[in-house]
Each structure stands twice: as structure tokens, then as C-alpha cells.
Design a protein around this motif. Structure first.
Motif, PDB file in Angstrom:
ATOM      1  N   LEU A  15      51.478  68.670  44.874  1.00  0.00           N
ATOM      2  CA  LEU A  15      52.660  69.343  45.631  1.00  0.00           C
ATOM      3  C   LEU A  15      52.114  69.627  47.126  1.00  0.00           C
ATOM      4  O   LEU A  15      52.765  69.529  47.874  1.00  0.00           O
ATOM      5  CB  LEU A  15      52.949  70.542  44.876  1.00  0.00           C
ATOM      6  CG  LEU A  15      53.728  70.322  43.567  1.00  0.00           C
ATOM      7  CD1 LEU A  15      53.865  71.572  42.762  1.00  0.00           C
ATOM      8  CD2 LEU A  15      55.081  69.632  43.719  1.00  0.00           C
ATOM      9  N   LYS A  18      51.943  66.927  49.474  1.00  0.00           N
ATOM     10  CA  LYS A  18      53.492  66.476  49.553  1.00  0.00           C
ATOM     11  C   LYS A  18      54.466  67.401  50.358  1.00  0.00           C
ATOM     12  O   LYS A  18      55.535  67.369  50.493  1.00  0.00           O
ATOM     13  CB  LYS A  18      54.047  65.718  48.638  1.00  0.00           C
ATOM     14  CG  LYS A  18      53.349  64.459  47.894  1.00  0.00           C
ATOM     15  CD  LYS A  18      53.705  64.038  46.568  1.00  0.00           C
ATOM     16  CE  LYS A  18      53.111  62.857  46.022  1.00  0.00           C
ATOM     17  NZ  LYS A  18      53.395  61.691  46.861  1.00  0.00           N
ATOM     18  N   MET A  20      55.464  70.042  49.198  1.00  0.00           N
ATOM     19  CA  MET A  20      56.494  70.316  48.238  1.00  0.00           C
ATOM     20  C   MET A  20      56.455  71.530  47.398  1.00  0.00           C
ATOM     21  O   MET A  20      55.042  71.825  46.942  1.00  0.00           O
ATOM     22  CB  MET A  20      56.524  69.146  47.156  1.00  0.00           C
ATOM     23  CG  MET A  20      57.777  69.145  46.408  1.00  0.00           C
ATOM     24  SD  MET A  20      57.752  67.346  45.294  1.00  0.00           S
ATOM     25  CE  MET A  20      59.693  67.228  45.345  1.00  0.00           C
ATOM     26  N   ASN A  24      61.524  72.940  44.148  1.00  0.00           N
ATOM     27  CA  ASN A  24      61.818  71.534  44.731  1.00  0.00           C
ATOM     28  C   ASN A  24      61.715  70.585  43.697  1.00  0.00           C
ATOM     29  O   ASN A  24      62.941  69.922  43.478  1.00  0.00           O
ATOM     30  CB  ASN A  24      61.425  70.928  45.999  1.00  0.00           C
ATOM     31  CG  ASN A  24      61.465  72.040  47.191  1.00  0.00           C
ATOM     32  OD1 ASN A  24      60.682  72.512  47.685  1.00  0.00           O
ATOM     33  ND2 ASN A  24      62.775  72.249  47.489  1.00  0.00           N
ATOM     34  N   LEU A  25      60.447  70.762  42.854  1.00  0.00           N
ATOM     35  CA  LEU A  25      60.519  69.600  42.000  1.00  0.00           C
ATOM     36  C   LEU A  25      61.227  69.888  40.708  1.00  0.00           C
ATOM     37  O   LEU A  25      61.641  69.019  40.327  1.00  0.00           O
ATOM     38  CB  LEU A  25      58.816  69.714  41.674  1.00  0.00           C
ATOM     39  CG  LEU A  25      58.367  68.652  40.645  1.00  0.00           C
ATOM     40  CD1 LEU A  25      58.498  67.391  41.020  1.00  0.00           C
ATOM     41  CD2 LEU A  25      56.811  68.927  40.176  1.00  0.00           C
ATOM     42  N   GLU A  28      64.753  68.477  41.550  1.00  0.00           N
ATOM     43  CA  GLU A  28      64.755  67.011  41.400  1.00  0.00           C
ATOM     44  C   GLU A  28      64.463  66.339  40.260  1.00  0.00           C
ATOM     45  O   GLU A  28      65.186  65.339  39.769  1.00  0.00           O
ATOM     46  CB  GLU A  28      63.416  66.276  42.294  1.00  0.00           C
ATOM     47  CG  GLU A  28      63.537  66.089  43.914  1.00  0.00           C
ATOM     48  CD  GLU A  28      62.657  65.561  44.665  1.00  0.00           C
ATOM     49  OE1 GLU A  28      61.871  64.682  43.994  1.00  0.00           O
ATOM     50  OE2 GLU A  28      62.337  66.041  45.725  1.00  0.00           O
TER      51      GLU A  28
END
Length: 78
Positions: A15, A18, A20, A24-25, A28
Motif C-alpha cells: 500500500l 503504491k 494507496m 481506497n483498497l 476498489e
């Protein structure tokens, strides 16, 4: 190191690499934020295979990469 802790550490590293956030994960993948929180904190037991699949597909990594220990800071092996 237990498998769950290895996945936890690796997920946090991926994470960060990236840029991220777990939130957010969660959006998604459709995985509950609470589930990802447990995984990233190492408090999760018995992570479901479909959860691992969703995570690895979203992060574009091979399954084995989630089970590979992270390198120490500085990239040197102990």
C-alpha cells in the motif's frame, strides 16, 4: 513470523509503495474497511482466500508476493 503477520506486513508495504490507503483498497475491492484494518494490523486470523484474491488483483501482484517476507529497511538482508 506467522503467515498472517507476513501478509499484514507485506500489505502495508505494498500500500505504501503504491501510495494507496486501506480505505481506497476497501472501495476498489468491496472488502469491508474493518476487515482490511484487521489484516493490516495483524489482528486477523484465517484470512479468506477470496479476500486475498481481491487484494492481490487490485494491487496487481502475484499471490506469492503476499507471502514473501519484506526486505528490511535499506534493502539489506539480515
Amino acid at each position: 513470523m506467522t503467515e498472517e503477520n507476513m501478509i499484514s506486513q507485506k500489505l502495508r508495504t505494498l500500500l505504501a509503495e503504491k501510495n494507496m490507503r486501506a480505505s481506497n483498497l476497501a472501495k476498489e475491492t468491496g472488502i469491508a474497511q474493518s476487515t482490511l484494518s484487521k489484516i493490516t494490523s495483524g489482528k486477523s486470523r484465517n484470512i479468506q482466500f477470496d479476500t486475498i484474491e481481491k487484494i492481490r488483483k487490485s494491487l496487481h501482484v502475484e499471490p506469492s508476493e503476499l507471502f514473501t517476507p519484506c526486505r528490511p529497511l535499506g534493502g539489506r538482508e539480515k
